[in-house]
Design a protein around this motif. Structure first.
Motif, short mmCIF file in Angstrom:
data_model
loop_
_atom_site.label_atom_id
_atom_site.label_comp_id
_atom_site.label_asym_id
_atom_site.label_seq_id
_atom_site.Cartn_x
_atom_site.Cartn_y
_atom_site.Cartn_z
N TRP A 1 -10.67 14.50 -23.16
CA TRP A 1 -11.27 14.80 -21.86
C TRP A 1 -11.72 13.54 -21.14
O TRP A 1 -11.77 13.50 -19.92
CB TRP A 1 -12.43 15.78 -22.04
N LYS A 2 -12.05 12.50 -21.88
CA LYS A 2 -12.42 11.24 -21.25
C LYS A 2 -11.23 10.70 -20.45
O LYS A 2 -11.40 10.27 -19.29
CB LYS A 2 -12.85 10.21 -22.30
N VAL A 3 -10.05 10.74 -21.04
CA VAL A 3 -8.84 10.28 -20.35
C VAL A 3 -8.58 11.13 -19.11
O VAL A 3 -8.29 10.61 -18.02
CB VAL A 3 -7.62 10.34 -21.29
N ALA A 4 -8.70 12.46 -19.24
CA ALA A 4 -8.43 13.36 -18.12
C ALA A 4 -9.41 13.15 -16.97
O ALA A 4 -9.02 13.15 -15.80
CB ALA A 4 -8.48 14.81 -18.60
N ILE A 5 -10.68 12.96 -17.31
CA ILE A 5 -11.71 12.76 -16.27
C ILE A 5 -11.49 11.43 -15.55
O ILE A 5 -11.54 11.37 -14.31
CB ILE A 5 -13.12 12.82 -16.89
N ILE A 6 -11.24 10.36 -16.32
CA ILE A 6 -11.01 9.05 -15.71
C ILE A 6 -9.75 9.08 -14.84
O ILE A 6 -9.72 8.55 -13.73
CB ILE A 6 -10.89 7.96 -16.79
N TYR A 7 -8.70 9.73 -15.35
CA TYR A 7 -7.45 9.87 -14.60
C TYR A 7 -7.72 10.58 -13.26
O TYR A 7 -7.24 10.15 -12.21
CB TYR A 7 -6.45 10.66 -15.43
N THR A 8 -8.48 11.68 -13.30
CA THR A 8 -8.79 12.44 -12.09
C THR A 8 -9.57 11.60 -11.09
O THR A 8 -9.26 11.60 -9.88
CB THR A 8 -9.58 13.71 -12.45
N LEU A 9 -10.56 10.89 -11.57
CA LEU A 9 -11.38 10.05 -10.68
C LEU A 9 -10.56 8.93 -10.06
O LEU A 9 -10.63 8.68 -8.85
CB LEU A 9 -12.57 9.46 -11.46
N ILE A 10 -9.76 8.26 -10.89
CA ILE A 10 -8.96 7.13 -10.40
C ILE A 10 -7.95 7.58 -9.35
O ILE A 10 -7.85 6.99 -8.26
CB ILE A 10 -8.24 6.43 -11.57
N THR A 11 -7.19 8.62 -9.65
CA THR A 11 -6.16 9.08 -8.72
C THR A 11 -6.79 9.62 -7.43
O THR A 11 -6.23 9.44 -6.34
CB THR A 11 -5.26 10.15 -9.35
N SER A 12 -7.95 10.27 -7.54
CA SER A 12 -8.64 10.78 -6.34
C SER A 12 -9.11 9.63 -5.45
O SER A 12 -8.89 9.64 -4.23
CB SER A 12 -9.83 11.65 -6.74
N ILE A 13 -9.75 8.64 -6.06
CA ILE A 13 -10.28 7.50 -5.30
C ILE A 13 -9.15 6.72 -4.63
O ILE A 13 -9.23 6.38 -3.44
CB ILE A 13 -11.11 6.57 -6.22
N PHE A 14 -8.09 6.44 -5.39
CA PHE A 14 -6.96 5.70 -4.81
C PHE A 14 -6.28 6.49 -3.71
O PHE A 14 -5.82 5.91 -2.70
CB PHE A 14 -5.96 5.31 -5.89
N SER A 15 -6.18 7.80 -3.85
CA SER A 15 -5.56 8.63 -2.81
C SER A 15 -6.35 8.53 -1.51
O SER A 15 -5.76 8.42 -0.42
CB SER A 15 -5.50 10.10 -3.26
N VAL A 16 -7.68 8.56 -1.63
CA VAL A 16 -8.54 8.44 -0.44
C VAL A 16 -8.40 7.05 0.20
O VAL A 16 -8.23 6.93 1.42
CB VAL A 16 -10.01 8.71 -0.81
N LEU A 17 -8.47 6.01 -0.63
CA LEU A 17 -8.38 4.64 -0.11
C LEU A 17 -7.04 4.39 0.59
O LEU A 17 -6.99 3.82 1.69
CB LEU A 17 -8.56 3.64 -1.25
N ILE A 18 -5.96 4.84 -0.03
CA ILE A 18 -4.63 4.63 0.55
C ILE A 18 -4.47 5.43 1.84
O ILE A 18 -3.90 4.95 2.83
CB ILE A 18 -3.53 5.00 -0.46
N GLY A 19 -4.97 6.67 1.83
CA GLY A 19 -4.88 7.51 3.02
C GLY A 19 -5.56 6.87 4.22
O GLY A 19 -5.00 6.81 5.33
N PHE A 20 -6.78 6.37 4.02
CA PHE A 20 -7.51 5.72 5.10
C PHE A 20 -6.86 4.39 5.50
O PHE A 20 -6.84 4.03 6.68
CB PHE A 20 -8.96 5.49 4.70
N MET A 21 -6.34 3.66 4.53
CA MET A 21 -5.72 2.37 4.83
C MET A 21 -4.47 2.55 5.69
O MET A 21 -4.28 1.83 6.69
CB MET A 21 -5.36 1.64 3.53
N LEU A 22 -3.61 3.51 5.34
CA LEU A 22 -2.41 3.76 6.12
C LEU A 22 -2.76 4.22 7.54
O LEU A 22 -2.08 3.85 8.51
CB LEU A 22 -1.53 4.81 5.43
N SER A 23 -3.83 5.00 7.66
CA SER A 23 -4.28 5.45 8.98
C SER A 23 -4.81 4.27 9.79
O SER A 23 -4.50 4.13 10.99
CB SER A 23 -5.36 6.51 8.83
N LYS A 24 -5.60 3.42 9.14
CA LYS A 24 -6.18 2.26 9.82
C LYS A 24 -5.11 1.31 10.30
O LYS A 24 -5.24 0.68 11.37
CB LYS A 24 -7.12 1.54 8.85
N LEU A 25 -4.04 1.17 9.54
CA LEU A 25 -2.95 0.26 9.90
C LEU A 25 -1.99 0.87 10.93
O LEU A 25 -1.01 0.22 11.32
CB LEU A 25 -2.17 -0.15 8.64
#
Length: 286
Positions: free
Chosen positions: A108-132
């Motif tokens: 579950w540690k792997v699953a939780i970290i995976y979920t957090l990482i992919t969620s955070i990166f999805s948000v960052l990339i989404g905003f970055m592409l919009s900003k650019l």
């Protein structure tokens, strides 16, 4: 003989887990307020939209290809480009069934970290592409054949959905189990530990790039990664390949070309590779 035993054990474990988890999640789908979530996706408050996009991505168990019609529908409704991109990146990597399997098999540690990482990166990339300003590379497309479905709870419906998902996803689980069994029986543990172990940092970006053309679905990668990790392979390259193969499969890239201009398609692929590589390095740290 050892390979056959390993395959039967992995296949049986995955079959039971996948069936039970899929049936329960299918039954719960009736209680999910899809209309309300879609309403919040278009809210002017961007953080409400972000949370709604991540929640919508999590509760819609789509592969990367079947995400495209939903993306087109969101664009037609003039939802914010950043929110649409967050959903596009997050939906294929936040499959609830596979995340539950990941938690049970890899921890579950792997699953939780995976979920957090992919969620955070999805948000960052989404905003970055919009900003650019990459929204200017969206083609004016019309979508046909998409209908919003109103779900009502019934056990028969949950059973039908489970069987449908079993037919579409279960073969990939069995393929993954077979590959995992072969790796377990034929690939020397010492070789995996030496070349793909903790010191092999260079394999992370390579794994991220390889994952895209291979189109190894998350459901196939779970049993494969379980065996590799048991043999001493570092978690970083395993997760990098898992994220890139799920987030930007070759069929999805071809479909995206029909709704995005090449500049945005290239940016999408590069973003997924970057997300997969950085995620792999983060897993080294944890």
């Amino acid at each position: 003989m050892e390979t056959i035993k390993s395959f039967l054990f992995i296949a049986l474990e995955l079959t039971v887990l996948f069936f039970v988890i899929t049936f329960l999640l299918s039954a719960l789908q009736a209680y999910i307020p899809y209309k309300k979530i879609e309403h919040y996706l278009g809210k002017k408050n961007k953080w409400i939209g972000v949370l709604a996009a991540l929640l919508f991505a999590f509760i819609t168990p789509f592969c990367s290809c079947s995400t495209i019609p939903i993306v087109v529908n969101m664009l037609r409704k003039n939802m914010p480009f950043s929110i649409v991109m967050i959903f596009l990146f997050a939906s294929p990597v936040l499959d609830p069934t596979i995340l539950t399997l990941m938690g049970v098999i890899l921890g579950w540690k792997v699953a939780i970290i995976y979920t957090l990482i992919t969620s955070i990166f999805s948000v960052l990339i989404g905003f970055m592409l919009s900003k650019l300003g990459f929204d200017r590379y969206v083609k004016n497309v019309m979508m046909t054949g998409y209908e919003e479905e109103t779900k009502t709870f019934n056990w028969k419906g949950a059973w039908k959905e489970t069987m449908a998902l079993m037919r579409s996803v279960y073969p990939y689980l069995i393929i993954g189990a077979a590959i995992g069994a072969v790796i377990h029986g034929l690939v020397p543990t010492a070789w995996v530990s030496e070349w793909l172990g903790e010191e092999a940092w260079w394999i992370v970006p390579i794994a991220a790039v390889i994952g895209i053309p291979l189109y190894i679905r998350l459901s196939s990668m779970i049993p494969i990664s379980q065996v590799f990790i048991m043999k001493g392979m570092a978690l970083g390259p395993v997760m990098a390949m898992m994220i890139s193969s799920a987030g930007a499969s070759l069929p999805e890239v071809i479909l995206l070309k029909s709704i995005f201009q090449k500049q945005l398609v290239i940016a999408f692929v590069f973003s997924v590779i970057t997300m997969a590589t950085l995620s792999g390095f983060i897993f080294y740290l944890v």
